[in-house]
Design a protein around this motif. Structure first.
Motif, PDB file in Angstrom:
ATOM      1  N   VAL A   1      -6.798   6.181  -0.004  1.00 23.69           N
ATOM      2  CA  VAL A   1      -6.927   4.813   0.584  1.00 23.69           C
ATOM      3  C   VAL A   1      -5.785   4.222   0.910  1.00 23.69           C
ATOM      4  O   VAL A   1      -5.518   3.762   2.365  1.00 23.69           O
ATOM      5  N   SER A   2      -4.774   4.355   0.012  1.00 21.93           N
ATOM      6  CA  SER A   2      -3.458   3.725   0.442  1.00 21.93           C
ATOM      7  C   SER A   2      -2.903   4.216   1.450  1.00 21.93           C
ATOM      8  O   SER A   2      -2.226   3.642   2.440  1.00 21.93           O
ATOM      9  N   ALA A   3      -2.718   5.697   1.671  1.00 21.61           N
ATOM     10  CA  ALA A   3      -2.093   6.234   2.754  1.00 21.61           C
ATOM     11  C   ALA A   3      -2.826   5.967   4.038  1.00 21.61           C
ATOM     12  O   ALA A   3      -2.054   5.790   5.239  1.00 21.61           O
ATOM     13  N   GLY A   4      -4.144   5.851   4.093  1.00 21.89           N
ATOM     14  CA  GLY A   4      -4.759   5.317   5.385  1.00 21.89           C
ATOM     15  C   GLY A   4      -4.586   3.988   5.712  1.00 21.89           C
ATOM     16  O   GLY A   4      -4.296   3.607   6.809  1.00 21.89           O
ATOM     17  N   GLY A   5      -4.274   3.051   4.753  1.00 22.67           N
ATOM     18  CA  GLY A   5      -3.815   1.718   5.105  1.00 22.67           C
ATOM     19  C   GLY A   5      -2.445   1.530   5.477  1.00 22.67           C
ATOM     20  O   GLY A   5      -2.145   0.887   6.341  1.00 22.67           O
ATOM     21  N   MET A   6      -1.484   2.467   4.998  1.00 24.45           N
ATOM     22  CA  MET A   6      -0.287   2.670   5.394  1.00 24.45           C
ATOM     23  C   MET A   6      -0.111   2.911   6.904  1.00 24.45           C
ATOM     24  O   MET A   6       0.555   2.226   7.609  1.00 24.45           O
ATOM     25  N   PHE A   7      -0.842   4.215   7.116  1.00 24.84           N
ATOM     26  CA  PHE A   7      -0.533   4.692   8.530  1.00 24.84           C
ATOM     27  C   PHE A   7      -1.368   3.557   9.716  1.00 24.84           C
ATOM     28  O   PHE A   7      -0.692   3.501  10.648  1.00 24.84           O
ATOM     29  N   ALA A   8      -2.421   3.291   9.278  1.00 20.70           N
ATOM     30  CA  ALA A   8      -3.034   2.023  10.061  1.00 20.70           C
ATOM     31  C   ALA A   8      -2.088   0.907  10.338  1.00 20.70           C
ATOM     32  O   ALA A   8      -2.218   0.265  11.306  1.00 20.70           O
ATOM     33  N   GLY A   9      -1.464   0.557   9.327  1.00 22.88           N
ATOM     34  CA  GLY A   9      -0.666  -0.740   9.409  1.00 22.88           C
ATOM     35  C   GLY A   9       0.723  -0.365  10.084  1.00 22.88           C
ATOM     36  O   GLY A   9       1.079  -1.172  10.942  1.00 22.88           O
ATOM     37  N   LEU A  10       1.540   0.746   9.792  1.00 25.53           N
ATOM     38  CA  LEU A  10       2.822   0.764  10.337  1.00 25.53           C
ATOM     39  C   LEU A  10       2.772   1.075  11.631  1.00 25.53           C
ATOM     40  O   LEU A  10       3.492   0.737  12.625  1.00 25.53           O
TER      41      LEU A  10
ATOM     42  N   VAL B   1       0.802  -1.199  -0.037  1.00 27.91           N
ATOM     43  CA  VAL B   1       0.099  -0.025   0.118  1.00 27.91           C
ATOM     44  C   VAL B   1       0.795   1.252   0.107  1.00 27.91           C
ATOM     45  O   VAL B   1       0.531   2.352  -0.591  1.00 27.91           O
ATOM     46  N   THR B   2       2.063   1.076   0.562  1.00 31.19           N
ATOM     47  CA  THR B   2       2.963   2.367   0.413  1.00 31.19           C
ATOM     48  C   THR B   2       3.526   2.582  -0.871  1.00 31.19           C
ATOM     49  O   THR B   2       3.512   3.622  -1.535  1.00 31.19           O
ATOM     50  N   GLY B   3       3.794   1.363  -1.555  1.00 31.40           N
ATOM     51  CA  GLY B   3       4.013   1.694  -3.007  1.00 31.40           C
ATOM     52  C   GLY B   3       2.794   2.049  -3.816  1.00 31.40           C
ATOM     53  O   GLY B   3       3.023   2.986  -4.744  1.00 31.40           O
ATOM     54  N   VAL B   4       1.661   1.763  -3.474  1.00 34.32           N
ATOM     55  CA  VAL B   4       0.543   2.052  -4.209  1.00 34.32           C
ATOM     56  C   VAL B   4       0.218   3.637  -3.878  1.00 34.32           C
ATOM     57  O   VAL B   4       0.219   4.520  -4.913  1.00 34.32           O
ATOM     58  N   MET B   5       0.442   4.068  -2.900  1.00 34.77           N
ATOM     59  CA  MET B   5       0.551   5.477  -2.468  1.00 34.77           C
ATOM     60  C   MET B   5       1.806   6.274  -3.232  1.00 34.77           C
ATOM     61  O   MET B   5       1.321   7.277  -4.167  1.00 34.77           O
ATOM     62  N   VAL B   6       2.733   5.855  -3.576  1.00 39.16           N
ATOM     63  CA  VAL B   6       3.751   6.425  -4.417  1.00 39.16           C
ATOM     64  C   VAL B   6       3.331   6.530  -5.684  1.00 39.16           C
ATOM     65  O   VAL B   6       3.339   7.517  -6.401  1.00 39.16           O
ATOM     66  N   VAL B   7       2.923   5.582  -6.299  1.00 39.94           N
ATOM     67  CA  VAL B   7       2.341   5.311  -7.491  1.00 39.94           C
ATOM     68  C   VAL B   7       1.115   6.492  -7.961  1.00 39.94           C
ATOM     69  O   VAL B   7       1.140   7.012  -8.644  1.00 39.94           O
ATOM     70  N   SER B   8       0.524   6.404  -6.759  1.00 40.79           N
ATOM     71  CA  SER B   8      -1.008   7.332  -6.987  1.00 40.79           C
ATOM     72  C   SER B   8      -0.468   8.696  -6.879  1.00 40.79           C
ATOM     73  O   SER B   8      -1.116   9.606  -7.509  1.00 40.79           O
ATOM     74  N   MET B   9       0.527   8.860  -6.196  1.00 43.17           N
ATOM     75  CA  MET B   9       1.010  10.466  -6.042  1.00 43.17           C
ATOM     76  C   MET B   9       1.650  10.609  -7.528  1.00 43.17           C
ATOM     77  O   MET B   9       1.422  12.024  -7.893  1.00 43.17           O
ATOM     78  N   ARG B  10       2.149   9.901  -8.008  1.00 37.14           N
ATOM     79  CA  ARG B  10       2.901  10.231  -9.322  1.00 37.14           C
ATOM     80  C   ARG B  10       1.765  10.216 -10.337  1.00 37.14           C
ATOM     81  O   ARG B  10       1.793  11.275 -11.318  1.00 37.14           O
ATOM     82  N   GLU B  11       0.623   9.733 -10.217  1.00 40.55           N
ATOM     83  CA  GLU B  11      -0.556   9.523 -11.068  1.00 40.55           C
ATOM     84  C   GLU B  11      -1.467  10.994 -10.925  1.00 40.55           C
ATOM     85  O   GLU B  11      -2.206  11.128 -11.879  1.00 40.55           O
ATOM     86  N   GLY B  12      -1.311  11.231  -9.861  1.00 37.65           N
ATOM     87  CA  GLY B  12      -2.378  12.261  -9.466  1.00 37.65           C
ATOM     88  C   GLY B  12      -3.616  11.659  -8.876  1.00 37.65           C
ATOM     89  O   GLY B  12      -4.680  12.286  -9.075  1.00 37.65           O
ATOM     90  N   ASN B  13      -3.695  10.403  -8.548  1.00 40.48           N
ATOM     91  CA  ASN B  13      -4.859   9.458  -8.161  1.00 40.48           C
ATOM     92  C   ASN B  13      -5.280   9.914  -6.945  1.00 40.48           C
ATOM     93  O   ASN B  13      -4.771   9.243  -6.075  1.00 40.48           O
ATOM     94  N   THR B  14      -6.034  10.727  -6.445  1.00 36.64           N
ATOM     95  CA  THR B  14      -6.498  11.216  -5.449  1.00 36.64           C
ATOM     96  C   THR B  14      -7.197  10.305  -4.429  1.00 36.64           C
ATOM     97  O   THR B  14      -6.614  10.081  -3.302  1.00 36.64           O
ATOM     98  N   GLN B  15      -8.080   9.685  -4.939  1.00 35.08           N
ATOM     99  CA  GLN B  15      -8.641   8.588  -4.461  1.00 35.08           C
ATOM    100  C   GLN B  15      -7.884   7.483  -3.924  1.00 35.08           C
ATOM    101  O   GLN B  15      -7.775   7.177  -2.595  1.00 35.08           O
ATOM    102  N   MET B  16      -7.306   7.004  -4.793  1.00 35.31           N
ATOM    103  CA  MET B  16      -6.136   5.740  -4.426  1.00 35.31           C
ATOM    104  C   MET B  16      -5.269   6.245  -3.311  1.00 35.31           C
ATOM    105  O   MET B  16      -4.583   5.399  -2.486  1.00 35.31           O
ATOM    106  N   ARG B  17      -4.568   7.523  -3.440  1.00 27.91           N
ATOM    107  CA  ARG B  17      -3.621   7.985  -2.715  1.00 27.91           C
ATOM    108  C   ARG B  17      -4.321   8.050  -1.190  1.00 27.91           C
ATOM    109  O   ARG B  17      -3.485   7.829  -0.149  1.00 27.91           O
TER     110      ARG B  17
END
Length: 681
Positions: free
Chosen positions: A385-394, A367-383
């Protein structure tokens, strides 16, 4: 924010069929958990298409989990405030039934068994999380010699530190009481009687029975068996603190005892005599039979895993993280959590949690990788979702937001996850990592594992293996990636620098763009968008896809095609050309961005039946062929050929109107009229 929560909560309630279709509603750390009267009434696709929803997972026959992330409690409260919703949900509140009404025949016993385990542990999750962090603080204090000992008092801790240990031990010592309550409630038995049964085995009076008990040696010299005589029968005295299997089985037996008593005792006096006889029957039954059986079963499973661990910790450390990604979505991990607690209580350490950390951190790496990819794409929704998953996990050790928000939505993400699980498991096996306490595997709980260095290397390897695979190779199939990127490009295409010769007006009555910059500014006059194909015009809400039908992708109309070719509706530029040919994005001169999506879910055809006739960046004129498609192939594949024609940047305009006259249009006939936003005075 409050308005958004309220509207989303009402939306979810409406889509599950309203309060009258909700038998019960609860929530865990990330999910709303519905039990519905009839799941067929729920529009799962519409719920899943909502931007605030991370995912939807059916459970059992009428269960529905709606993943909301860390703010789930707010959505739960919003739904419960809705008219018709009671303490246990609409239908349950109106009928006066308990939360689940007992074991129901419409569940298969396997489905219900795992649902029972999941919903039993779920309410205790918060207390376990809090206690695990207190344990971590104390482990840190012990590691850095901050926690003092008093040799002159026989190696006992000073009162302040004893009190600190009481803070976490309260959860684990009385865990049987909590499990007894939640298990009984899940089954439909009285939860307080369910709590009282294991509580009786933790009282000073029960513990004092050991003082007069006969002590024998078990299979190994380290195991001592205490036996005393009660009512003339031999009773084996076990330490029930921290045990989970005895209260689970006791709750099952309690359900049947209560059910039988209610048939025998008149309703007018059930409140007094049902709990009286339940306690009178169940406490002895648990002490004599159910309790020893539960402990024996738990020890048996633990000993089997321990045997594998003794044979080869390396093999076990690889197996555990590789099976967890498939166990967690099904709720199969709950029994292993019980074994971990059992191991801590009996062995003083656990050998499952360390390897399990490899799965968790591989998941967080994805999900951290997804966050990076989403930031590159400008995909706000997936950014988000993935950021929430990353912080809840780590920081919380919770994998559900990552699992339901990303992994189960994109099947290729498992190809990125499993190598991290394997690599991390190998490291865990090499270091033979063990846990000193039951904790949730996060960065904050690292000191609970030993050797700490080996565990840190293991989770780092798991995390960065999956993280780098996602960053360099993406987490989606090529078709999924191209579709998302096309939709994103369609939304922000007006910000892309345009190049090329001056273009003619977008359509009849449209203002021409400045020379050298076609489409660089929005038109100040209406834009008429022609039909890109022949066929029957349909309202957007008739498209068999909730996202298109609700206007989430854009506004416009749909066409049930009669021909086989999509043509440019006006002059402009090809902004996105899917390699699969199933959709194309245009930026018309004058600023209108148009998405033409041929059929519904046709991305899954992976280009079969489509021929792309243009490329990204091409200039097109009205009538330029864009895509050739085979309607018969679309229908043979099981998909609808209905084609949405959408203005994706409609928010920049005053409105989008359907102007097609009659039900059928030919390519080039007027289809939509885009009204400009009046200039500021």
């Amino acid at each position: 924010m409050a308005d958004t929560v309220a509207s989303t909560s009402q939306f979810i309630l409406d889509q599950v069929g309203g309060a009258e279709n909700v038998a019960s509603l609860s929530h865990c750390a990330t999910r709303l958990r519905f039990q519905l009267v009839d799941r067929a009434k729920a529009d799962v696709d519409a719920i899943d298409a909502n931007a605030d929803v991370m995912g939807v997972v059916p459970q059992g026959d009428n269960g529905l989990q709606v993943i909301m992330g860390g703010g789930v409690a707010d959505y739960y409260a919003g739904i419960m405030r809705a008219p018709g919703m009671g303490e246990s949900g609409g239908a349950a509140a109106e009928s006066g039934k308990k939360e689940y009404g007992g074991v129901r025949g419409r569940y298969s016993w396997v489905d219900y068994g795992f649902e029972f385990l999941s919903d039993t542990f779920r309410p205790v999750l918060w207390a376990l999380l809090g206690a695990s962090l207190i344990i971590t603080l104390l482990v840190l204090a012990d590691t850095f010699n901050i926690q003092p000992f008093s040799p002159e008092e026989g190696e006992t801790l000073p009162p302040s530190w004893q009190f600190m240990h009481a803070m976490w031990r309260s959860v684990f010592y009385f865990l049987p009481v909590m499990i007894g309550a939640t298990a009984a409630r899940k089954l439909g038995a009285n939860e307080w009687v369910g709590a009282a049964i294991p509580a009786a085995l933790l009282t000073p009076e029960f513990l004092a029975l050991k003082d007069t008990a006969q002590v024998t040696t078990g299979a190994t010299e380290q195991v001592q068996i205490y036996t005393t005589e009660v009512f003339g029968l031999p009773m084996v005295l076990n330490d029930y603190a921290g045990q989970v299997f005895p209260p689970l089985f006791a709750a099952v037996v309690l359900f049947w005892v209560e059910k039988g008593l209610k048939k025998l005792i008149p309703a007018a006096v059930q409140m007094v005599f049902v709990p009286f006889f339940s306690l009178l029957i169940m406490i002895p039954v648990t002490a004599f039979v159910v309790g020893p059986f539960g402990i024996g079963l738990g020890n048996g499973i633990s000993n089997m895993l321990l045997a594998v661990n003794d044979f080869s910790p390396f093999i076990l450390a690889i197996i555990v993280p590789l099976i967890y990604p498939f166990m967690v979505p099904l709720g199969l991990h709950w029994p292993l959590n019980a074994i971990m607690i059992q191991n801590i209580a009996t062995l003083g350490y656990d050998f499952i949690q360390g390897p399990m950390g490899a799965w968790n951190f591989a998941c967080f790496g994805v999900v951290t990788g997804v966050m990076v990819v989403s930031m590159r794409e400008g995909n706000t929704q997936m950014r988000q979702v993935s950021a929430g998953g990353m912080f809840a996990g780590l920081f919380g050790g919770i994998s559900e937001p990552s699992l339901y928000g990303v992994l189960l939505r994109f099947r290729k993400s498992y190809v990125r996850l499993l190598p991290g699980c394997f690599a991390g498991g190998v490291v865990m096996g090499l270091f033979n990592v063990k846990a000193k306490a039951f904790v949730f595997t996060s960065l904050l709980t690292m000191p609970a594992f030993e050797p700490l260095g080996g565990y840190a290397i293991g989770i780092a390897v798991a995390f960065f293996t999956s993280f780098l695979l996602v960053v360099f190779f993406d987490y989606r199939t090529a078709a999924e990636r191209d579709q998302v990127r096309a939709e994103l490009a369609a939304q922000r295409g007006d910000e892309e620098p345009a190049a090329g010769p001056a273009a003619p007006a977008a359509a009849a009555g449209a203002a021409a763009a400045p020379a050298g910059e076609p489409g660089a500014v929005l038109t100040l006059e209406k834009v008429v968008v022609a039909a890109p194909m022949e066929g029957e015009v349909l309202a957007l809400d008739q498209v068999p896809d909730p996202a298109f039908a609700a206007g989430k992708v854009g506004l416009g109309a749909a066409i049930d095609p009669a021909g086989d070719t999509v043509v440019a509706p006006a002059a402009g530029k090809v902004m996105v050309a899917f390699p699969t040919g199933h959709a194309i994005g245009l930026k018309l001169d004058g600023g209108v961005q148009l998405l033409i999506h041929i059929g519904v879910d046709t991305v899954n055809m992976e280009g079969r039946g489509f021929e792309l006739l243009v490329a990204k960046g091409d200039r097109v004129q009205p009538g330029t062929p864009l895509v050739r498609f085979d309607r018969a192939a679309i229908e043979a594949a099981g998909y609808s050929p209905v084609t949405p024609v959408l203005v994706t940047n409609h928010r920049k305009f005053a409105g989008v109107d359907v102007v097609a006259e009659g039900g059928r249009v030919a390519a080039g006939d007027a289809l939509l009229e885009v009204r400009p936003t009046p200039p500021e005075a």
